[in-house]
Scaffold this motif. Structure first.
Motif, PDB file in Angstrom:
ATOM      1  N   CYS A 110       9.921  74.815  53.011  1.00 59.11           N
ATOM      2  CA  CYS A 110       9.028  74.320  54.066  1.00 59.11           C
ATOM      3  C   CYS A 110       7.578  74.657  53.747  1.00 59.11           C
ATOM      4  N   ARG A 112       3.721  70.515  60.899  1.00 57.35           N
ATOM      5  CA  ARG A 112       5.097  70.709  61.363  1.00 57.35           C
ATOM      6  C   ARG A 112       5.949  71.391  60.295  1.00 57.35           C
ATOM      7  N   ALA A 133       8.008  74.711  60.797  1.00 61.43           N
ATOM      8  CA  ALA A 133       9.424  74.786  60.418  1.00 61.43           C
ATOM      9  C   ALA A 133       9.672  75.997  59.515  1.00 61.43           C
ATOM     10  N   ASN A 166       9.936  78.963  61.824  1.00 61.33           N
ATOM     11  CA  ASN A 166      11.200  78.926  62.545  1.00 61.33           C
ATOM     12  C   ASN A 166      12.371  79.233  61.629  1.00 61.33           C
ATOM     13  N   SER A 167      12.276  78.831  60.378  1.00 58.70           N
ATOM     14  CA  SER A 167      13.353  79.118  59.431  1.00 58.70           C
ATOM     15  C   SER A 167      13.485  80.622  59.206  1.00 58.70           C
ATOM     16  N   ILE A 173      14.939  70.796  60.124  1.00 53.36           N
ATOM     17  CA  ILE A 173      13.700  70.635  59.353  1.00 53.36           C
ATOM     18  C   ILE A 173      13.324  69.160  59.241  1.00 53.36           C
ATOM     19  N   TYR A 193      12.045  68.014  62.523  1.00 53.06           N
ATOM     20  CA  TYR A 193      10.729  68.602  62.784  1.00 53.06           C
ATOM     21  C   TYR A 193       9.655  67.802  62.045  1.00 53.06           C
ATOM     22  N   ARG A 246      15.430  67.671  67.492  1.00 51.78           N
ATOM     23  CA  ARG A 246      15.167  68.916  66.766  1.00 51.78           C
ATOM     24  C   ARG A 246      15.681  70.108  67.569  1.00 51.78           C
ATOM     25  N   TRP A 291      18.486  72.844  66.528  1.00 55.33           N
ATOM     26  CA  TRP A 291      18.208  74.282  66.589  1.00 55.33           C
ATOM     27  C   TRP A 291      19.298  74.998  67.378  1.00 55.33           C
TER      28      TRP A 291
END
Length: 130
Positions: A18, A54, A58, A61-62, A101, A104, A112, A116
């Protein structure tokens, strides 16, 4: 290496993928021409817009999703859980994260969030598999 371990390795690499996507906007450009600023990367990344921004979100968030997955695999291993079930949950988690991903990047917020939630549920399921 088990299938779950392969999924773990790939999941550990997803944030870096990402980041690569986010930073791709600056590839081939000098810093003064808007290229990636390795001297001040956070400020440069904060200025991104669109799918590049984004991709950066991501990435964050990953990293956030990874500890629950790792802990779930650890607990499943401690409980000597059925390997086929653990593998299936791990593959499902990885698929949910890849879907997350992609959604996103495409700015499909509701889908999305569903991806999640699916990934979180699969991670949590690893704590209870026997």
């Amino acid at each position: 290496m088990t299938l779950a371990q392969i999924c773990l390795l790939v999941s550990c690499l997803l944030p870096m993928g990402c980041a690569l996507l986010a930073k791709s906007k600056g590839f081939g450009k000098r810093r003064r021409e808007g290229g990636f600023d390795n001297h001040n990367p956070r400020a440069w990344l904060a200025g991104l817009e669109g799918w590049h921004a984004r991709a950066q979100a991501a990435q964050g968030n990953s990293w956030e999703a990874l500890p629950v997955f790792v802990a779930g695999l650890f607990v499943a291993h401690q409980h000597q859980a059925d390997a086929a079930t653990v593998d299936a949950l791990a593959v499902g988690f990885l698929a949910a994260r890849l879907t997350f991903i992609g959604l996103y990047l495409a700015d499909l917020a509701t889908l999305r969030s569903l991806a999640w939630t699916t990934g979180l549920g699969l991670s949590l399921a690893l704590f209870f598999v026997r």
